[in-house]
Every structure is written in C-alpha cells, then in structure tokens.
Design a protein around this motif. Structure first.
Motif, PDB file in Angstrom:
ATOM      1  N   ARG A  96       3.299  18.499 -19.221  1.00  0.00           N
ATOM      2  CA  ARG A  96       1.607  17.472 -18.086  1.00  0.00           C
ATOM      3  C   ARG A  96       1.311  16.752 -19.137  1.00  0.00           C
ATOM      4  O   ARG A  96       0.811  15.155 -18.665  1.00  0.00           O
ATOM      5  N   ASN A  97       1.040  16.285 -20.342  1.00  0.00           N
ATOM      6  CA  ASN A  97       0.082  15.583 -21.249  1.00  0.00           C
ATOM      7  C   ASN A  97       1.707  14.462 -21.452  1.00  0.00           C
ATOM      8  O   ASN A  97       1.838  15.383 -22.167  1.00  0.00           O
ATOM      9  N   HIS A  98       0.962  13.587 -21.382  1.00  0.00           N
ATOM     10  CA  HIS A  98       2.174  11.989 -22.103  1.00  0.00           C
ATOM     11  C   HIS A  98       2.328  12.263 -23.757  1.00  0.00           C
ATOM     12  O   HIS A  98       3.472  12.646 -24.184  1.00  0.00           O
ATOM     13  N   GLU A  99       1.232  12.710 -24.444  1.00  0.00           N
ATOM     14  CA  GLU A  99       1.057  12.500 -25.732  1.00  0.00           C
ATOM     15  C   GLU A  99       2.249  13.597 -26.067  1.00  0.00           C
ATOM     16  O   GLU A  99       2.016  13.840 -27.332  1.00  0.00           O
ATOM     17  N   HIS A 124       8.303  15.436 -18.563  1.00  0.00           N
ATOM     18  CA  HIS A 124       6.399  15.109 -18.218  1.00  0.00           C
ATOM     19  C   HIS A 124       6.783  15.849 -16.615  1.00  0.00           C
ATOM     20  O   HIS A 124       7.106  14.972 -16.082  1.00  0.00           O
TER      21      HIS A 124
END
Length: 274
Positions: A161-164, A187
C-alpha cells in the motif's frame, strides 16, 4: 497513551525490570532524536527481543500493564525502521549497475531473505500457478526467492500500500528476476484484494489485521489454495500481529517451521468455517 497516563501505570516490579529500559527508549524516541540515534535505539530494541528467549518470562511480560503501551508504540516505530532499512538496501542495489543479486543488501534484510528457503521447503514439490505476496515491501526478497525457486509456473504478484515501496519493488524485480514467471507489483491495501486468481498466498509478517485477511482469503480464494503466513514468536509479538488459526477459522495448519530467530511460518490449507 499520553506521558501522563503512562506515568500512572503501576511501578515496574523487579521481575519486569527490563521494561525500565524499554520505557526509557520510548521516551528517547518521543524526543525525536537524530536518525543515527533513533536507529541505534531500534537496534538495541531488537537485541532485547532476541535475548528474551524464555517463553514463560515472555508470558509474564505480555501480561504486564506496560506491555500494551510499549507494543502500540514500538510496533509502529519498528515498521518505519524496517521499511527504511529495506528502502536503503534496494536503492543501494539499484545504484550498482553490476548488481545481479541481493548481496549488497543490509544484514537485516539478508537474514529475512535467507529464511525464505525454509519457507519454500514447506511447499514440497507441489508448484503453484499464480502466487501473490501481500506486503511485498520495498525490498521484495520473497518475490525474488519465489521467482528463482521455479515453484510458481505462471505469474507472481506483489502487493503493497506504500507508493515508494511499489516503485522500488517493481525496479528490483525488473533488475533481478527472469522474464518468466511474470512478476507484477500492485499498489493496494491487502484487505481490499480478492483472491480467485491465486493458488498460493504469502502473508508478510508486518501486515496488520491478519485474522481479517485470512477470512477474506478463505471467502474469495479458489479451492485448494495454500497460504504461507509469517507469524512472530516470543517478544516479536510486540512488533507484529500474531495469528493462531484454529478449527473455527476455516484453516488447517498443516506445517510450521521456525524461519528466523523470532518468526515462524505456518502453511495453511483451506477447510470450512465451523
């Protein structure tokens, strides 16, 4: 919990003296120290967890009033710390044009990666067609290990769930994985994923709500699905969600194996809800 309410907790009895150090570490981190000091505190915290190996003593600690306060605080801080280490490890590899494996990674990430062989042994020689790793993280060692194992025939999907983390996992798998099976990074929140396409699901240790997640997998995955769930042991239960699938959960624990100093992996096969 505020500092005032923390101060109102009963005094630490002698048998729980190690909590004194943990509470001081908490206060130090609340003061927002520099990055080097914060990292040193988290390394010391990990050493304390690894050094507390008596299950009876861990049970006493878990029953203490200070435990809930410390767990709420350190589980969040540990997640941030670990993600930072894995992010740095991936960036280091991606910056090295000659890197073809994970050998440039931090020792902590490498320890997790070396645990994968034991997990894959749980699957025996029965391959999967399509596998998904929930909580793949910025350092996707599980996806890379599965891809190299030849235990997945068609596709591998990583979810975070973290874009990076998604961007780094995508870059890492493009660099280190062969063309087949296909690897895709998505994502998404793990609890929003449906599982009809997957016959193997890997649940990362750092995910929260593991019980709800297993229920969703049970409802949406196909018959015959297998699930590998990483589960904390001893004081690592202060850092990660612990799950204990029983008969009413709709899952059978067919095998379990200690894979790191403070973690075991459960192999679950689908049954029926009681």
């Amino acid at each position: 919990m505020s500092r005032a309410s923390l101060a109102s907790l009963p005094a630490t009895p002698p048998v729980l003296a190690e909590f004194d150090e943990l509470l001081k570490m908490r206060e130090l981190l609340l003061a927002e120290p520099d990055e080097a000091t914060a990292s040193a505190v988290m390394r010391r915290f990990w050493d304390i967890c690894c050094g507390t190996t008596d299950p009876e003593r861990v049970g006493v600690l878990e029953a203490a009033p200070q435990y809930a306060v410390l767990r709420a605080f350190f589980s969040v801080r540990w997640g941030i710390h670990l993600r930072r280490l894995e992010t740095l490890a991936s960036r280091e590899i991606l910056a090295d044009a000659s890197a073809t494996d994970l050998s440039a990674a931090s020792m902590l990430a490498l320890e997790n990666y070396r645990g994968i062989d034991g997990e894959l042994d749980l699957l025996g020689e029965s391959p999967a067609h399509n596998a998904v790793v929930l909580g793949c993280g910025p350092f996707p060692e599980t996806l890379i290990g599965l891809q190299h194992s030849a235990l997945v025939g068609e596709s591998l999907t990583g979810v975070d769930r973290n874009h990076e983390a998604v961007a780094l996992a995508d870059a890492m798998t493009r660099r280190l994985c062969a063309p087949r099976p296909t690897v895709t990074i998505t994502h998404a929140d793990a609890e929003g994923v449906d599982f009809p396409a997957f016959d193997l699901v890997v649940v990362a240790n750092g995910l929260t709500g593991k019980t709800r997640l297993l229920d969703r997998i049970h409802r949406t995955a196909p018959p015959g699905v297998r699930v590998l769930v990483r589960n904390p042991t001893l004081l690592a239960r202060m850092l990660y969600d612990h799950v204990d699938p029983g008969p009413r959960s709709g899952w059978r624990v067919t095998e379990r194996r200690a894979t790191t100093a403070l973690s075991e992996t459960l192999l679950l096969e689908r049954g029926e809800h009681a």
